[in-house]
Design a protein around this motif. Structure first.
Motif, PDB file in Angstrom:
ATOM      1  N   ILE A  27       0.837  -1.204   0.000  1.00  8.98           N
ATOM      2  CA  ILE A  27       0.000   0.000   0.000  1.00  8.98           C
ATOM      3  C   ILE A  27       0.871   1.252   0.000  1.00  8.98           C
ATOM      4  N   LEU A  28       1.925   1.255   0.816  1.00 12.14           N
ATOM      5  CA  LEU A  28       2.836   2.401   0.869  1.00 12.14           C
ATOM      6  C   LEU A  28       3.461   2.674  -0.494  1.00 12.14           C
ATOM      7  N   GLN A  29       3.805   1.625  -1.210  1.00  9.22           N
ATOM      8  CA  GLN A  29       4.421   1.790  -2.522  1.00  9.22           C
ATOM      9  C   GLN A  29       3.421   2.349  -3.541  1.00  9.22           C
ATOM     10  N   LEU A  30       2.208   1.854  -3.478  1.00  5.18           N
ATOM     11  CA  LEU A  30       1.190   2.346  -4.427  1.00  5.18           C
ATOM     12  C   LEU A  30       0.840   3.809  -4.161  1.00  5.18           C
ATOM     13  N   LYS A  31       0.785   4.193  -2.881  1.00  8.53           N
ATOM     14  CA  LYS A  31       0.458   5.576  -2.534  1.00  8.53           C
ATOM     15  C   LYS A  31       1.537   6.546  -3.020  1.00  8.53           C
ATOM     16  N   ALA A  32       2.765   6.039  -3.170  1.00  6.30           N
ATOM     17  CA  ALA A  32       3.872   6.889  -3.610  1.00  6.30           C
ATOM     18  C   ALA A  32       3.875   7.085  -5.121  1.00  6.30           C
ATOM     19  N   ARG A  33       2.981   6.379  -5.843  1.00  7.85           N
ATOM     20  CA  ARG A  33       2.948   6.468  -7.306  1.00  7.85           C
ATOM     21  C   ARG A  33       1.809   7.376  -7.769  1.00  7.85           C
ATOM     22  N   GLY A  70      -1.587   8.234  -9.512  1.00  7.81           N
ATOM     23  CA  GLY A  70      -2.780   7.409  -9.488  1.00  7.81           C
ATOM     24  C   GLY A  70      -3.474   7.202 -10.812  1.00  7.81           C
ATOM     25  N   SER A  71      -3.100   6.171 -11.559  1.00  8.50           N
ATOM     26  CA  SER A  71      -3.858   5.781 -12.751  1.00  8.50           C
ATOM     27  C   SER A  71      -5.070   4.971 -12.288  1.00  8.50           C
ATOM     28  N   LYS A  72      -5.970   4.681 -13.219  1.00  9.93           N
ATOM     29  CA  LYS A  72      -7.163   3.905 -12.860  1.00  9.93           C
ATOM     30  C   LYS A  72      -6.771   2.523 -12.349  1.00  9.93           C
ATOM     31  N   ALA A  73      -5.794   1.895 -13.021  1.00 10.69           N
ATOM     32  CA  ALA A  73      -5.345   0.562 -12.602  1.00 10.69           C
ATOM     33  C   ALA A  73      -4.741   0.618 -11.206  1.00 10.69           C
ATOM     34  N   GLU A  96      -5.459   2.836  -8.863  1.00 11.18           N
ATOM     35  CA  GLU A  96      -6.552   3.079  -7.907  1.00 11.18           C
ATOM     36  C   GLU A  96      -7.258   1.767  -7.569  1.00 11.18           C
ATOM     37  N   ASN A  97      -7.526   0.947  -8.609  1.00 10.07           N
ATOM     38  CA  ASN A  97      -8.149  -0.363  -8.363  1.00 10.07           C
ATOM     39  C   ASN A  97      -7.227  -1.255  -7.526  1.00 10.07           C
ATOM     40  N   ALA A  98      -5.928  -1.187  -7.822  1.00  2.12           N
ATOM     41  CA  ALA A  98      -4.961  -1.995  -7.072  1.00  2.12           C
ATOM     42  C   ALA A  98      -4.957  -1.592  -5.603  1.00  2.12           C
ATOM     43  N   LEU A  99      -5.035  -0.282  -5.341  1.00  2.00           N
ATOM     44  CA  LEU A  99      -5.048   0.205  -3.964  1.00  2.00           C
ATOM     45  C   LEU A  99      -6.315  -0.249  -3.241  1.00  2.00           C
ATOM     46  N   THR A 100      -7.432  -0.240  -3.942  1.00  2.00           N
ATOM     47  CA  THR A 100      -8.690  -0.717  -3.349  1.00  2.00           C
ATOM     48  C   THR A 100      -8.594  -2.204  -3.006  1.00  2.00           C
ATOM     49  N   ILE A 101      -8.022  -2.962  -3.915  1.00  2.00           N
ATOM     50  CA  ILE A 101      -7.861  -4.404  -3.687  1.00  2.00           C
ATOM     51  C   ILE A 101      -7.000  -4.655  -2.452  1.00  2.00           C
ATOM     52  N   LEU A 102      -5.883  -3.929  -2.338  1.00  2.00           N
ATOM     53  CA  LEU A 102      -4.980  -4.132  -1.203  1.00  2.00           C
ATOM     54  C   LEU A 102      -5.607  -3.684   0.110  1.00  2.00           C
ATOM     55  N   ASN A 103      -6.387  -2.595   0.066  1.00  2.00           N
ATOM     56  CA  ASN A 103      -7.012  -2.079   1.287  1.00  2.00           C
ATOM     57  C   ASN A 103      -8.205  -2.916   1.735  1.00  2.00           C
ATOM     58  N   ASP A 104      -9.054  -3.306   0.773  1.00  2.00           N
ATOM     59  CA  ASP A 104     -10.354  -3.894   1.131  1.00  2.00           C
ATOM     60  C   ASP A 104     -10.477  -5.387   0.831  1.00  2.00           C
ATOM     61  N   TYR A 105      -9.677  -5.890  -0.092  1.00  2.00           N
ATOM     62  CA  TYR A 105      -9.859  -7.292  -0.504  1.00  2.00           C
ATOM     63  C   TYR A 105      -8.513  -8.046  -0.519  1.00  2.00           C
ATOM     64  N   ALA A 133      -5.001  -4.198 -12.699  1.00  2.00           N
ATOM     65  CA  ALA A 133      -4.713  -3.864 -11.299  1.00  2.00           C
ATOM     66  C   ALA A 133      -3.686  -4.827 -10.712  1.00  2.00           C
ATOM     67  N   ILE A 134      -3.864  -6.123 -11.026  1.00  2.00           N
ATOM     68  CA  ILE A 134      -2.924  -7.126 -10.519  1.00  2.00           C
ATOM     69  C   ILE A 134      -1.534  -6.913 -11.108  1.00  2.00           C
ATOM     70  N   ASP A 135      -1.474  -6.501 -12.361  1.00  2.00           N
ATOM     71  CA  ASP A 135      -0.176  -6.198 -12.991  1.00  2.00           C
ATOM     72  C   ASP A 135       0.540  -5.077 -12.233  1.00  2.00           C
ATOM     73  N   GLU A 136      -0.215  -4.099 -11.746  1.00  2.00           N
ATOM     74  CA  GLU A 136       0.372  -3.012 -10.965  1.00  2.00           C
ATOM     75  C   GLU A 136       0.932  -3.532  -9.640  1.00  2.00           C
TER      76      GLU A 136
END
Length: 468
Positions: free
Chosen positions: A183-189, A191-194, A196-205, A231-234
């Motif tokens: 999550i920390l790594q994604l927040k530092a990037r 925010g493309s749509k993919a 954003e979906n990746a961050l949602t997956i890591l936070n909620d699912y 999203a998974i590719d990200e």
């Protein structure tokens, strides 16, 4: 009623020479150099000998029998020959990244912090493991800081300071678990749509993601399979071990590994040498020798006491020099036995030709104890015509094939790795199917053994290897 009886105990007491030899056996070449220099500093009887022309051959042939601790008038011709064949033009130098702890401390230096906060931050950085994670509970960390730094703190304060450290590079550092790290790594990037979906997956699912329950994620998030794949590719691009890899923009440091052995192949023959290392020749200081000789004919109490001190140091010098010689002989005999045992492998460097070999095999070939072989193998390297390797690399257990031939477990692991790399990722091979693959190749391996090897190689179970 009192009972009387005799009890006989058999105790093995190591001599000073044996103790010295055991200690020196474990040291790799560079540490041996430092150990010898330290001994010269601490024992005034020992001197560095500067070999002169014409003396070199004489020193090589001097025997330690010229001196005996019980002989009141020894000749003191104590030398040890550390010389061997020169290495190839240079040592093997490996480029390693700067320690991520050093890197974080450097970044901390750019922050305008008070002394208290800086000390706590340094303590937290020092508590990170080699992967860059903070595995310690913050309550336990509070206690440690109170005890070691004499600073009273709270979990809330540590949370704030940790959050600051988590802003440092590389992204993901200071996380308390894999989820937080990603999550920390994604927040530092950006925010493309993919992303954003990746961050949602890591936070909620995150649980559904780790178990690869992709259908549930698609249903709950209301996204398409292509969006899920993006999203998974990200997520896959992220680094699960931020502490193990510093960005290329940081300074590299060179670290030398000096091989203890050099193996060359010439005209179908394997030739092993122990390279020369830059430690000084050792000799006994003539002034102390004269003092001991003089004490034999004097009644002066002070001179007698001085002579006792010198004799103790002379004994220590003899044991040290003899221990170095024994170390060289033991290392040479052990390495020759390993080369003989693994001859076919060393000729070609083909990993599949590594025979199963354990410490006991080499102990039997050399007549040495298993503990001695273990000390020789520890932290030692050999340079071959196909690379440089730690001696531990050549040891492995064995399994039997259908034809009755014993093979190395490393060979089995190599086949398992190749099978996993070549599998259809939409239907990855289960452990049972991997057993069948091995059986087709003539290897009889139980499913639990395959699972053990797979875990040792950090290969996930089939379900977690599945890709869309």
């Amino acid at each position: 009623m009192l009972k009387q009886g005799l009890q006989q105990k058999l105790q093995t007491k190591l001599s000073p020479l044996q103790i010295q030899t055991i200690k020196l056996l474990e040291l790799p070449t560079l540490e041996l150099e430092q150990r010898i220099k330290k001994e010269i500093e601490e024992n005034p009887v020992l001197d560095e000998a500067e070999p002169q022309q014409g003396e070199e051959e004489e020193k090589r042939n001097v025997s330690l029998s010229d001196y005996s601790p019980d002989d009141p008038t020894p000749s003191y011709k104590l030398y040890v020959n550390n010389q061997g064949k020169d290495l190839k033009p240079q040592y093997n130098t490996f480029s390693v990244k700067e320690s991520f702890h050093q890197n974080l401390e450097m970044q901390l230096g750019y922050r305008n912090l008070d002394k208290r906060t800086r000390e706590i931050a340094l303590f937290i950085i020092g508590s990170l493991d080699n992967d860059g994670y903070l595995r310690r509970d913050l309550d336990a960390l509070c206690d440690d800081i109170s005890f070691r730094l004499n600073i009273e703190t709270s979990v809330g304060e540590l949370e704030k300071i940790l959050a600051m450290i988590q802003e440092f590079e590389p992204a993901g550092i200071g996380a308390r678990n894999l989820q937080e790290c990603l999550i920390l790594q994604l927040k530092a990037r950006k925010g493309s749509k993919a992303q954003e979906n990746a961050l949602t997956i890591l936070n909620d699912y995150f649980e559904e993601f780790t178990k690869k329950h992709y259908t549930k994620i698609i249903s709950k998030m209301g996204i398409t399979q292509d969006e899920l794949k993006a999203a998974i590719d990200e997520i896959i691009k992220l680094n699960p071990r931020p502490g193990g890899q510093i960005d290329d923009s940081y300074v590299e440091q060179a670290q030398q590994v000096v091989p203890d052995f050099v193996l060359e192949e010439k005209d179908g023959q394997l030739i092993m040498t122990m390279p020369k290392f830059s430690v000084p020749e050792l000799k006994v200081n003539r002034r102390y020798a004269s003092l001991l000789e003089k004490s034999a004919t004097t009644n002066d109490k002070a001179e007698k006491e001085a002579a006792t001190f010198v004799k103790q140091k002379l004994d220590s010098a003899k044991w040290f020099i003899e221990a170095i010689k024994q170390r060289q002989n033991t290392l040479q005999n052990t390495m020759n036995a390993i080369i003989d045992f693994q001859h076919d492998y060393f000729m070609e460097g083909d990993e599949t030709k590594l025979k199963p070999m354990v410490l006991k095999n080499i102990a039997q070939k050399t007549g040495l104890d298993i503990s001695t072989i273990s000390r020789v193998v520890n932290c030692k390297y050999i340079q071959t015509h196909f690379g440089i390797f730690p001696l531990k690399y050549f040891f492995s257990e064995g399994l039997m094939t259908d034809s009755g031939e014993e093979v190395s477990t490393r060979e089995i692991k190599k086949i398992l790795m190749e099978s996993v790399e070549q599998e259809n990722k939409s239907k990855p091979l289960t452990d049972e199917e991997l057993v069948a693959v091995l059986q087709q190749k003539g290897y009889r391996v139980a499913r639990r053994t395959v699972a053990k090897y797979r875990e040792q190689m950090n290969i996930p179970i089939a379900r977690l290897r599945k890709e869309l």
